[in-house]
Design an enzyme around this catalytic site. Structure first.
Site, PDB file in Angstrom:
ATOM      1  N   ASP A 101       0.856  -1.185   0.000  1.00 14.34           N
ATOM      2  CA  ASP A 101       0.000   0.000   0.000  1.00 14.34           C
ATOM      3  C   ASP A 101       0.895   1.240   0.000  1.00 14.34           C
ATOM      4  O   ASP A 101       1.947   1.267   0.661  1.00 14.34           O
ATOM      5  CB  ASP A 101      -0.916   0.037   1.236  1.00 14.34           C
ATOM      6  CG  ASP A 101      -1.894   1.204   1.157  1.00 14.34           C
ATOM      7  OD1 ASP A 101      -2.872   1.098   0.388  1.00 14.34           O
ATOM      8  OD2 ASP A 101      -1.656   2.214   1.851  1.00 14.34           O
TER       9      ASP A 101
ATOM     10  N   ASP B  20      -3.007  -0.367   6.269  1.00 11.68           N
ATOM     11  CA  ASP B  20      -3.845  -0.724   5.113  1.00 11.68           C
ATOM     12  C   ASP B  20      -3.335  -1.992   4.435  1.00 11.68           C
ATOM     13  O   ASP B  20      -4.121  -2.814   3.954  1.00 11.68           O
ATOM     14  CB  ASP B  20      -3.883   0.429   4.119  1.00 11.68           C
ATOM     15  CG  ASP B  20      -4.751   1.587   4.601  1.00 11.68           C
ATOM     16  OD1 ASP B  20      -5.164   1.560   5.783  1.00 11.68           O
ATOM     17  OD2 ASP B  20      -5.012   2.517   3.809  1.00 11.68           O
TER      18      ASP B  20
ATOM     19  N   GLU C 199       0.890   5.602   0.318  1.00 11.97           N
ATOM     20  CA  GLU C 199       0.220   6.871   0.581  1.00 11.97           C
ATOM     21  C   GLU C 199       0.958   7.943  -0.210  1.00 11.97           C
ATOM     22  O   GLU C 199       2.189   7.887  -0.355  1.00 11.97           O
ATOM     23  CB  GLU C 199       0.233   7.204   2.082  1.00 11.97           C
ATOM     24  CG  GLU C 199      -0.488   6.200   2.971  1.00 11.97           C
ATOM     25  CD  GLU C 199      -1.960   6.049   2.637  1.00 11.97           C
ATOM     26  OE1 GLU C 199      -2.569   7.036   2.146  1.00 11.97           O
ATOM     27  OE2 GLU C 199      -2.514   4.951   2.845  1.00 11.97           O
TER      28      GLU C 199
ATOM     29  N   HIS D 154      -5.813   4.563   6.290  1.00 11.11           N
ATOM     30  CA  HIS D 154      -5.102   5.449   5.367  1.00 11.11           C
ATOM     31  C   HIS D 154      -3.653   5.658   5.790  1.00 11.11           C
ATOM     32  O   HIS D 154      -3.065   6.691   5.474  1.00 11.11           O
ATOM     33  CB  HIS D 154      -5.818   6.790   5.199  1.00 11.11           C
ATOM     34  CG  HIS D 154      -7.146   6.664   4.494  1.00 11.11           C
ATOM     35  ND1 HIS D 154      -7.259   6.347   3.168  1.00 11.11           N
ATOM     36  CD2 HIS D 154      -8.413   6.801   4.974  1.00 11.11           C
ATOM     37  CE1 HIS D 154      -8.541   6.297   2.837  1.00 11.11           C
ATOM     38  NE2 HIS D 154      -9.260   6.556   3.924  1.00 11.11           N
TER      39      HIS D 154
END
Length: 578
Positions: A27, A173, A29, A168
Site C-alpha cells: 500500500d 492498510d 500513501e 489510510h
C-alpha cells in the site's frame, strides 16, 4: 526485512499451487499528485506465503514538497512528519528487493503499480514486472453484488470481519488487505481455482463466468494426466473425440478447463459432454504440434475450429492434354502451385499466371491432331494463337508450358520480371490504377510462389535432421523424411547429442513419397516443420541431399512483394500470409 525466497516468477511458471506462491501485499500513501513526480509519502508492504506472514517493510518517504491540507486530514501524514525521511531514490532499491520473487498484491493495484513503475523509470531502476493481483477486482469476481455492493477496502474489511481496519496509513492498510486476501482465497475453492494462473485469470476479468457444476465435478478427469509436454484429447460418452489440443504441461492445461478461467461457451459445452481425457506425451513442442495436426485430421473433432482438414486445399495445375490449360483442383499434381485456402484465391492466382505465361484461356479439350473448332475473339485480339482451330501446333505451344513449369519450380523468374516491367510502363504512362492492380496481382503471385517453392524444397528431402536448443543446455531433435516428422527426441544437458541422433535415425518411421509438389505430405505439417527449422536457433545436423531453395525462385522477389503490400493472401489453414 526481506528474506531469501525463490527466484522471480515468470509467466511460464504460473501453474504454481497457491500454497507455494509468495505474495507481497503493498500500500502507498501519496500527496495526491500524479505519478509523474515523487508524490509517495509512505510505503507499507507485507510478505506472506502459505498463509503465514514472513516479513514486513514500512517507511515514510520525503516527497520533497509540501503535503496538501486535505491529504493531511485524510492520512495524518504532515510535512513535518516526512521531513528528514529518506527520499524515494533511497527507498526504491530496498522495496524492489522486498518484491523479488513474489506476486505483487494491492487494493486498486493499477494505482500503486503506476506510481512504482513511473518511479523506477524516473530514477533509472528496472521495473521487475512481477505478476500483479488486484484485490478489488478479485473481490468483484468472487463476491456477488448483493453481498458486497462496494469493494472499497474499508467496506470489504467490515464485511469480512478483519481484525485490522484500514486507516489510510500504508502498513495498516497493507495488513488489512492481507486479511481481505485470505478471506477471498477461502471463497475461491468452490470455483475450482487452485493455482496462481487460475487466480490471476479470475481477477483479471471480474465478469468471468463461474465454473458450472459439471465443470467442477469433472475436474477429476485431469487427475491421471501427466505434467509433461504433449497432446490431450477430450472424449465424449461414445468415446468420440470432442476436442484436441497441445500444451507444454498437459496436466496444468487440462485442469484449466474446469475453472473460472475458461470462458469460451463452446469449450464449456464440450467439457459438459466429456467423459475422459486421453494424453499423448511428446518429446517437445514440435512433436506435439505435428501429432495434434494428425489427430485433428483423423478425428475431425467438432469442437475444434481450426485445422480439422489439414489435407484440404486448392491447387493451380496444368491439365494433362496436348495443349495444357490451367485448372483449379483439390488434389496436388506434379508441377502444381499451392496450396491455397479457397477456390477463389486459387482462381485469382491462375488469372495472374495467364497474364505472365501465354497459355490458352479456353476450357475445351483440344486434340493433338486435326483440331477444327472456330477461333474465338481472343485470337482476333491477338491474345491467343488459336490451337483449337489448328493455327498453332503442339511444338509451338510447348514453350508456354515449359515457361509455366520453370516459373512454378523457381528455375526462371523471367515472367515475373516481364510483369514488373509492364507495371513500370503503366506508371510511366500515368495509368496508375491499372499499375496498382497489376502490382497487387504480381505481389500475391510472388507470395504464393514463394510459399509453394519453400514447402516443396523441404518436402523433397528424403531425410533431414534438425536440433534446437531446449533452453536448459540440451537439444530438441527431429528427423524429417519427405516433409513429415519421422522421429523426435531430446538430448538432455550433459548427454552427447550425436548418439541420440543416430538412434533416432535408425528408429525413425519409414516414409514413402507420394504424389504432388509436397510428395504426399500435408501442407500444414510441412509448414510447421519449416517454421521450426528456420526459427529458435535450430541447427541443421544432417541433410541428404543438401537442403536448398531455387536461386531464381520467388524468394528473391520477397522484398518487392512486401513493399507492394497487397491484400492478405490466405493459405490452406486460413492463416494470412500476405
Amino acid at each position: 526485512m526481506p528474506s531469501t525466497e525463490a527466484p522471480q516468477l515468470s509467466f511460464d511458471e504460473l501453474g504454481t499451487p497457491l500454497r507455494e506462491v509468495t505474495f507481497v501485499v503493498l500500500d502507498l500513501e501519496t500527496t495526491g499528485g500524479s505519478a509523474a513526480g515523487d508524490a509517495i509519502t509512505e510505503i507499507g508492504a507485507v510478505r506472506i506465503r502459505g498463509g503465514e506472514r514472513i516479513g514486513e517493510l514500512a517507511t515514510l518517504v520525503d516527497p520533497g514538497t509540501g503535503i496538501p491540507p486535505n491529504v493531511v486530514a485524510l492520512t495524518g501524514i504532515t510535512t513535518a512528519l516526512v521531513t528528514g525521511a529518506p527520499r524515494l531514490p533511497e527507498v526504491l532499491p530496498t522495496l524492489l528487493e522486498f518484491l523479488s520473487g513474489s506476486v505483487l498484491v494491492a487494493h486498486n493495484a493499477p494505482f500503486d503499480v503506476g506510481f512504482l513503475r513511473a518511479a523506477c523509470e524516473r530514477h533509472g531502476r528496472v521495473w521487475p514486472r512481477p505478476p500483479v493481483l488486484c484485490t478489488a477486482r478479485l473481490a468483484r469476481a468472487v463476491l456477488p453484488r448483493s453481498e458486497a455492493p462496494s469493494v472499497r477496502l474499508g467496506a470489504l474489511a467490515r464485511l469480512l470481519g478483519t481484525t485490522t481496519l484500514p486507516t489510510h496509513r500504508a502498513l495498516e492498510d497493507a495488513r488489512a488487505t492481507v486479511e481481505v486476501l485470505h478471506h477471498l482465497l477461502e471463497r475461491i475453492g468452490n470455483l475450482g481455482v487452485q493455482s496462481l494462473e487460475e487466480l490471476l485469470t479470475l481477477a483479471r476479468d471480474a465478469s468471468a463466468h463461474r465454473p458450472t457444476q459439471k465443470q467442477r465435478q469433472k475436474r477429476r478427469l485431469a487427475e491421471p494426466v501427466p505434467s509433461a509436454p504433449g497432446v490431450y484429447l477430450f472424449r465424449g460418452p461414445r468415446d468420440e473425440v470432442l476436442y484436441v489440443g497441445t500444451s507444454g504441461d498437459l496436466r496444468r492445461r487440462v485442469r484449466s478447463y474446469f475453472t473460472a478461467g475458461e470462458r469460451r461457451r463452446r469449450v464449456r459445452e464440450m467439457v459438459g459432454l466429456a467423459e475422459r481425457v486421453d494424453s499423448v506425451v511428446c518429446a517437445h513442442a514440435l512433436e506435439a504440434g505435428v501429432r495434434e495436426l494428425r489427430l485433428l485430421a483423423a478425428h475431425k473433432p467438432r469442437y475444434n475450429r481450426r485445422s480439422r482438414h489439414p489435407d484440404r486445399g486448392w491447387w493451380v495445375a496444368p491439365t494433362a492434354e496436348a495443349f495444357p490449360r490451367l485448372s483449379v483442383v483439390t488434389s496436388p499434381r506434379a508441377g502444381a502451385l499451392g496450396p491455397f485456402g479457397s477456390r477463389s484465391s486459387a482462381r485469382a492466382a491462375a488469372e495472374t499466371l495467364l497474364e505472365v505465361v501465354p497459355l490458352r484461356r479456353c476450357t475445351q479439350r483440344i486434340p493433338a491432331r486435326n483440331p477444327s473448332a472456330a477461333p474465338c475473339v481472343l485470337h482476333e485480339l491477338g491474345r491467343c494463337k488459336a490451337p483449337c482451330a489448328g493455327y498453332q501446333p503442339v511444338d509451338d505451344y510447348a514453350p508456354a508450358v515449359a515457361a509455366l513449369q520453370a516459373l512454378v519450380a523457381g528455375q526462371d523468374d523471367g515472367a515475373l520480371r516481364a510483369l514488373a516491367d509492364e507495371i513500370t510502363a503503366l506508371a510511366d504512362r500515368e495509368r496508375f490504377e491499372a499499375a496498382a492492380r497489376r502490382r497487387d496481382q504480381l505481389a500475391r503471385l510472388i507470395v504464393a510462389l514463394e510459399r509453394s517453392q519453400r514447402l516443396a524444397a523441404l518436402a523433397a528431402l528424403p531425410e533431414l535432421v534438425g536440433a534446437r536448443p531446449d533452453g536448459h543446455g540440451g537439444w530438441e531433435l527431429a528427423v524429417l523424411r519427405w516433409g513429415r516428422l519421422a522421429a523426435a527426441g531430446v538430448a538432455r544437458r550433459g548427454t552427447p547429442p550425436m548418439p541420440v541422433v543416430e538412434a533416432l535415425r535408425r528408429g525413425a518411421q519409414t516414409v514413402l513419397p507420394g504424389p504432388g509438389p509436397l510428395y504426399g505430405a500435408p501442407a500444414e505439417e510441412v509448414r510447421l516443420l519449416h517454421r521450426w527449422l528456420t526459427t529458435g536457433g535450430t541447427r541443421l545436423v544432417y541433410s541428404e541431399p543438401n537442403w536448398s531453395e531455387p536461386a531464381r525462385g520467388a524468394a528473391s522477389w520477397g522484398g518487392w512483394a512486401r513493399r507492394a503490400r497487397p491484400a492478405p493472401v490466405v493459405d490452406a489453414s486460413g492463416a494470412g500470409l500476405g
